[in-house]
Design a protein around this motif. Structure first.
Motif, short mmCIF file in Angstrom:
data_model
loop_
_atom_site.label_atom_id
_atom_site.label_comp_id
_atom_site.label_asym_id
_atom_site.label_seq_id
_atom_site.Cartn_x
_atom_site.Cartn_y
_atom_site.Cartn_z
N CYS A 156 1.49 68.18 -14.43
CA CYS A 156 1.21 68.42 -13.01
C CYS A 156 2.49 68.99 -12.42
N SER A 157 2.51 70.25 -12.05
CA SER A 157 3.79 70.79 -11.58
C SER A 157 3.65 71.77 -10.42
N ALA A 169 -2.75 53.55 -7.81
CA ALA A 169 -3.00 54.90 -8.35
C ALA A 169 -2.23 55.96 -7.56
N LEU A 170 -2.35 55.91 -6.24
CA LEU A 170 -1.71 56.96 -5.42
C LEU A 170 -0.19 56.88 -5.49
N SER A 171 0.36 55.66 -5.46
CA SER A 171 1.83 55.58 -5.49
C SER A 171 2.36 56.01 -6.86
N GLN A 225 4.82 59.15 -7.36
CA GLN A 225 6.14 58.92 -7.96
C GLN A 225 6.28 59.63 -9.30
N ARG A 226 5.24 59.52 -10.15
CA ARG A 226 5.37 60.08 -11.50
C ARG A 226 5.15 61.58 -11.54
N LYS A 227 4.25 62.10 -10.70
CA LYS A 227 3.83 63.49 -10.84
C LYS A 227 4.35 64.41 -9.74
N LEU A 228 4.39 63.93 -8.50
CA LEU A 228 4.81 64.83 -7.42
C LEU A 228 6.25 64.57 -6.98
#
Ligand SMILES: [Fe+2]
Ligand SMILES: [Fe+2]
Length: 353
Positions: A78-79, A161-163, A167-170
């Motif tokens: 995801c970038s 899920a959202l956090s 944190q991990r992807k965005l």
């Protein structure tokens, strides 16, 4: 009818917008983390089921549980270099394109916009978790307490899920917008079960379903699509809980109480709509050399503004309020004039003119 957040109103032509320009005021609102809640609590000794449709919804919720850590493909890349969504669905991608910026900048602008919107959904999830926890106390029937309790775990999972996604992807969790913080505090501080249910379960859950449905349809990243899809399915049960609860309230309400609830629902959603993303634009626009006012002015002057703007409202929340009798001829024109209601008949009338 009372207009909320009066002290931060400004005019854009006919439109009465909410715009927090003073950063210290925004910081003050964010720093206010303790909220005084007048709390009612009711025991019940009836452990049998009294509201069959609520018990059915509770059973449905039990079967539909999922695990945010193991049911999502966290290895999915995801970038910033990919179009995470259809570019036409991103306000900032569109504006940077109109300004002649290159594709990398347009993608970066979309990435930032998405990070901001998902961050606001995350903060909304925290409010939903806390409010629903309150409902386990203030509701007086066991079916209501059970359902509210099952929603508490759903909301914890949405926060997880959202956090993790942010944190991990965005890479960034943006702070809560001032308009959203003010409105969520109003719901959390509300003094009756009825206001809490109408405000959170019907208005905010209904809006969440509408926003998530639009995002999921435009999304191009499989991890994000799957995450939103799963959250959205839970949210539609939560909105259904709101309708089932309010249906029993409106059945017994006097005309005066109905009018009070109609006004309250309108004033909350009017304020949400009045921000027109200014809370986001004030943070992100400087990075791209854009004037927030110009973007809002542009959006408001689009010939199909009402149609575009009403999409999130017309998905779930407005139909539910109409169904409950909480939008009547008394307020219908106001909803329409602010672009929060756009029906097939409006489309036909616009075409004919
Ligand atoms: Fe949620
Ligand atoms: Fe929810």
């Amino acid at each position: 009818m009372e207009k909320l957040i009066r002290e931060h109103r400004r005019r854009f032509g006919d439109f009465d917008a909410i715009d927090f320009v003073d950063e210290s005021e925004v910081k003050r609102l964010r720093d206010q983390i303790d909220v005084d809640v007048p709390m009612e609590l009711h025991w019940t000794w009836n452990y049998g089921s009294e509201v069959e449709e609520l018990r059915n919804l509770y059973e449905k919720g039990k079967v539909a549980q999922w695990n945010a850590e193991t049911d999502l493909e966290w290895a999915t890349p995801c970038s910033k270099d990919e179009w995470l969504m259809n570019p036409e669905a991103s306000m900032l991608a569109q504006v940077t394109k109109l300004m002649g910026k290159d594709e990398a900048t347009q993608k970066a602008a979309m990435f930032d916009e998405l990070s901001f919107i998902l961050s606001q959904l995350l903060h909304g999830e925290q409010a939903a978790l806390q409010l629903c926890g309150q409902l386990t106390n203030v509701c007086d029937k066991m079916d209501e307490k059970w359902y509210a309790a099952s929603q508490v775990i759903d909301e914890a999972r949405h926060i997880e899920a959202l956090s993790k996604f942010l944190q991990r992807k965005l890479g960034t969790i943006y702070p809560i917008g001032a308009t959203l913080k003010t409105l969520l505090d109003i719901l959390l501080e509300a003094d009756t079960a009825q206001k809490k249910t109408l405000g959170m379960q019907c208005l905010f859950e209904g809006m969440a379903v509408g926003i998530m449905d639009m995002m999921r349809r435009e999304c191009r990243n499989p991890l994000m699509t799957e995450m939103i899809h799963r959250i959205e399915q839970d949210e539609s049960r939560h909105a259904a809980f709101g309708v089932l609860m309010m249906r029993r309230v409106v059945r017994e309400a006097e005309p005066e109480q109905m009018a009070g609830m109609e006004d309250w629902a309108f004033s909350i959603l009017e304020a949400l709509n009045a921000n027109q993303q200014l809370d986001m634009l004030r943070i992100l626009c400087p990075k791209y050399g854009i004037e927030p006012e110009v973007v809002v002015q542009m959006a408001l002057s689009l010939p199909n503004f009402a149609e575009l703007n009403s999409m999130a409202y017309m998905h779930t929340v407005v139909p539910n309020l109409l169904n409950l009798g909480l939008i009547t001829d008394r307020t219908r024109d106001q909803w329409k004039s602010l672009g929060m209601m756009w029906t097939k008949a409006d489309a036909e009338a616009a075409q004919a003119s």
